[in-house]
Design a protein around this motif. Structure first.
Motif, PDB file in Angstrom:
ATOM      1  N   SER A 143       2.846   0.907  31.726  1.00 19.09           N
ATOM      2  CA  SER A 143       1.607   0.839  30.959  1.00 19.09           C
ATOM      3  C   SER A 143       1.902   0.648  29.481  1.00 19.09           C
ATOM      4  O   SER A 143       3.051   0.779  29.011  1.00 19.09           O
TER       5      SER A 143
ATOM      6  N   HIS B 285       1.042   2.579  27.063  1.00 16.96           N
ATOM      7  CA  HIS B 285       1.475   3.850  26.472  1.00 16.96           C
ATOM      8  C   HIS B 285       2.966   4.071  26.694  1.00 16.96           C
ATOM      9  O   HIS B 285       3.701   4.502  25.788  1.00 16.96           O
ATOM     10  N   GLU B 286       3.432   3.785  27.912  1.00 18.27           N
ATOM     11  CA  GLU B 286       4.854   3.957  28.207  1.00 18.27           C
ATOM     12  C   GLU B 286       5.712   3.029  27.345  1.00 18.27           C
ATOM     13  O   GLU B 286       6.807   3.403  26.881  1.00 18.27           O
TER      14      GLU B 286
ATOM     15  N   LYS C  61       4.946   1.894  24.381  1.00 17.22           N
ATOM     16  CA  LYS C  61       4.914   2.388  23.000  1.00 17.22           C
ATOM     17  C   LYS C  61       5.840   3.593  22.826  1.00 17.22           C
ATOM     18  O   LYS C  61       6.591   3.701  21.832  1.00 17.22           O
TER      19      LYS C  61
END
Length: 380
Positions: free
Chosen positions: A16, A18-19, A21
């Motif tokens: 994802s 978020h992962e 980042k």
């Protein structure tokens, strides 16, 4: 193998945003050149991490990058297949291709299997399920054949009956009889054909014996009470023609029991009581019952009921009632010489010779020959 941006960040292609980042921040801190005294190796790693996050951190650039990775993977696959199926004579970069490895699906055949052997024939097993299927198939075929046969016979019988009915209306008795017989050949219980053929036998051919057979056969296949009464009336007429008075009386009584509106049955029953049994009171009652139901009957039937009731009343001595019945019969049948003759007998019984002679004269003019002898005996 060259690394792609996912490998640089250490995440999978399904990671994802978020992962990605989190992975970037961790690696940026880890490879920052300030932490390693300006080491060029860590500086290159830091740039690679920044470049990877620049592509994967943006959804649009990431989607385009994924498409490029998939296209590159498909091209590599195609090149690999071409190399695998390349002929042995071809050379790749000047070096001959190695021979393909043998395809092994099972251990090599032994010496006993290196020749053809006859496979033993197996006997087919006949199960109950097969038996039921065959029986159902045979039953279906039989039912189909029977249904077709019954339908064709019915259609042929109806066609012959309609042709016979047309000939019957034209009084073509021989043709009508043939058509009705043909219809009965295909459908023996055809009630209408039996009744019409019996009427031809009775009324046209004067063969009451054959008519009795057909009327009885029609009765066996008739359930309607009114239709049964009509057939019994015709059967009674045929029995009378065969001089079987008891049988005629029995079926006529059955006819009026089933349908009391049968005027013709009352007439025939009363005739037997009047002329055969000489029971004048019973005959008078039968004729009276028949006269109550002459609305749909032929005029000739009503006229005969009145005439014979007058005769029964004459035998009972009721001359006035007999005269009234004779005059009503004359209204229905004005050219009946028998009615004039019976009026003459009433006048003769009353002692009026002049009136009796006039009635006898009219009876002779109407062609009633019995009146001629009575006129010679009575009139001067």
């Amino acid at each position: 193998m060259s690394q792609n941006h996912y490998h640089v960040l250490g995440v999978s292609m399904t990671a994802s945003a978020h992962e990605i980042k989190v992975a970037y921040k961790r690696l940026a801190v880890q490879y920052h050149p300030d932490k390693h005294g300006g080491n060029t190796r860590y500086e290159e790693l830091f740039k690679a991490v920044a470049a990877a996050y620049h592509i994967l951190g943006d959804p649009g650039r990431r989607a385009q990058y994924d498409y490029q990775l998939q296209a590159a993977a498909r091209r590599a696959e195609a090149q690999l297949r071409q190399q695998q199926f390349r002929q042995q004579s071809q050379h790749v970069y000047g070096v001959p291709m190695p021979p393909p490895a043998p395809l092994r699906t099972r251990p090599p055949a032994g010496s006993r299997e290196r020749h053809y052997r006859t496979i033993p024939r197996q006997r087919p097993k006949f199960t109950r399920r097969d038996l039921r299927f065959i029986l159902l198939l045979i039953g279906g075929i039989i039912l189909f054949v029977v249904a077709v046969r019954v339908t064709m016979y019915h259609v042929t019988a109806v066609s012959n009956y309609e042709r016979g009915l047309e000939a019957y209306r034209r009084h073509q008795w021989s043709a009508a009889h043939s058509f009705f017989s043909e219809a009965l050949h295909f459908k023996p219980d055809y009630t209408n054909a039996l009744r019409r053929r019996a009427e031809i036998e009775q009324l046209a051919y004067q063969n009451p014996k054959a008519a009795v057979v057909d009327y009885r056969a029609a009765l066996r296949h008739t359930t309607d009470a009114r239709a049964q009464a009509g057939l019994l009336t015709r059967l009674g007429q045929s029995f009378r023609a065969l001089h079987q008075s008891d049988s005629a009386r029995a079926v006529l009584r059955q006819a009026v029991h089933l349908d009391s509106t049968q005027a013709r049955a009352w007439l025939l029953l009363g005739e037997g009581q009047l002329f055969k049994q000489l029971r004048y009171a019973q005959a008078n009652a039968s004729f009276t019952a028949g006269l109550r139901h002459t609305r749909g009957a032929p005029t000739a039937v009503a006229a005969r009921l009145l005439l014979y009731r007058g005769l029964a009343r004459y035998k009972l001595g009721d001359l006035r009632a007999a005269r009234a019945d004779y005059w009503q019969a004359l209204i229905l049948a004005p050219h009946s010489g028998q009615t004039y003759f019976l009026l003459g007998r009433v006048a003769q019984k009353e002692g009026d010779t002049t009136e009796a002679c006039e009635f006898f004269r009219r009876a002779v003019l109407m062609g009633y020959q019995y009146a001629a002898e009575q006129r010679r005996q009575t009139c001067p």
